[in-house]
Write an enzyme that holds these catalytic residues in place. Structure first.
Site, PDB file in Angstrom:
ATOM      1  CE  LYS A  79      34.691  -4.485  -2.828  1.00 55.34           C
ATOM      2  NZ  LYS A  79      33.758  -4.550  -3.973  1.00 55.34           N
ATOM      3  CD  GLN A 137      33.673  -4.247  -7.944  1.00 56.07           C
ATOM      4  OE1 GLN A 137      34.054  -4.920  -6.988  1.00 56.07           O
ATOM      5  NE2 GLN A 137      33.147  -3.044  -7.798  1.00 56.07           N
ATOM      6  CG  ASP A 191      28.197  -7.572  -3.646  1.00 56.13           C
ATOM      7  OD1 ASP A 191      28.788  -6.839  -2.822  1.00 56.13           O
ATOM      8  OD2 ASP A 191      28.606  -7.763  -4.795  1.00 56.13           O
TER       9      ASP A 191
END
Length: 279
Positions: free
Chosen positions: A44, A88, A111
């Site tokens: 990422k 995460q 997200d």
């Protein structure tokens, strides 16, 4: 369905947008030392740097308390240098995952997990949507897959893929069925699918004889086995399907490209280029 090629094109488009918008920042938080998560985070950041997005990589030890994590998130929420925040998952067992998700400022929630963003998707007014479903829809658009009136079957009901992609397909007027571990006859359901999305994390759960001839198959799974990387769908289904994503090179690259696109979208919300709903 070549996700890698489409993702490269999206990255090029994002790079142009970033250049127009100016300095953008993406922050990730990783708690613990999971090798798999480490790989995802590094990819990422590499992708972000490639398109000109500044990346902040926050690594916290496994024993980090929930309150310490929330303090780090609060600091990122307040800072103008950060447009997007990604925590995460999964988090260690001693941390309340739901509380952490709710702590991220919705406008920076790249997200798309915050209840406000999830609610907007449910209401048919998507703001920030999880990256994998966004990538799936981009692939379906790229390959001109007819969704209006199509039978779409989703195997897997996660908040990250299954449920969001169901809402996106409904908004394109597909007839949607969601299957899961309690579905009594999975093959009966999948054989009815014009569009089949499989996201379970179970290697080769769907075999070729469970796929309708000419169907479009989106295989979200990436499973490491003794035979190498395999999807949730048997690769032999390529012989039956009209279109199918490979593993690797299908959905994976699209997820990262869509995360970058979400970061640009978050920056536009933060600078009022786009209107973000009040919470």
């Amino acid at each position: 369905m070549d996700g890698k090629a489409l993702a490269q094109r999206i990255r090029a488009e994002v790079k142009e947008e970033v250049a127009k918008l100016g300095s953008l920042g993406l922050a990730t938080i990783l708690v613990g030392d999971d090798p798999g998560n480490d790989i995802y985070i590094r990819r990422k950041h590499e992708a972000a740097e490639e398109v000109g997005i500044r990346s902040t990589d926050i690594r916290l030890p496994e024993e980090t308390t929930e309150e310490e994590l929330l303090e780090r998130i609060a600091a990122l929420n307040d800072g103008d240098a950060i447009d997007g925040i990604l925590v995460q998952l999964p988090l260690p067992d001693h941390v309340d995952e739901g509380r952490v998700i709710r702590a991220v400022e919705p406008v920076k929630d790249v997200d798309g997990f915050h209840p406000l963003n999830a609610g907007q998707l449910y209401l048919g007014r998507p703001t920030l949507v999880p990256a994998t479903p966004v990538g799936i829809m981009a692939l379906l658009t790229e390959y001109e897959i007819e969704l209006d009136g199509a039978n779409a079957v989703i195997v897997g009901r996660s908040d990250i893929v299954g449920k969001p992609v169901a809402h996106l397909l409904l908004q394109q007027h597909a007839t949607v069925t969601i299957c899961h571990s309690h579905t009594r006859d999975l093959a009966r359901e999948t054989l009815e699918a014009d569009v089949l999305v499989v996201a379970t994390g179970r290697p080769v759960l769907v075999t070729a004889d469970m796929v309708k001839h000419g169907a479009t198959v989106i295989d979200v799974g990436i499973n490491r086995t003794e035979a190498g990387l395999v999807g949730d769908v048997d690769a032999a289904a390529m012989e039956v399907a009209g279109h199918m994503t490979p593993v690797p090179g299908g959905v994976g690259p699209m997820t990262i490209a869509s995360l970058l696109r979400n970061t640009v979208r978050a920056a536009k919300y933060r600078t009022n280029v786009l209107a973000f709903p009040s919470s």
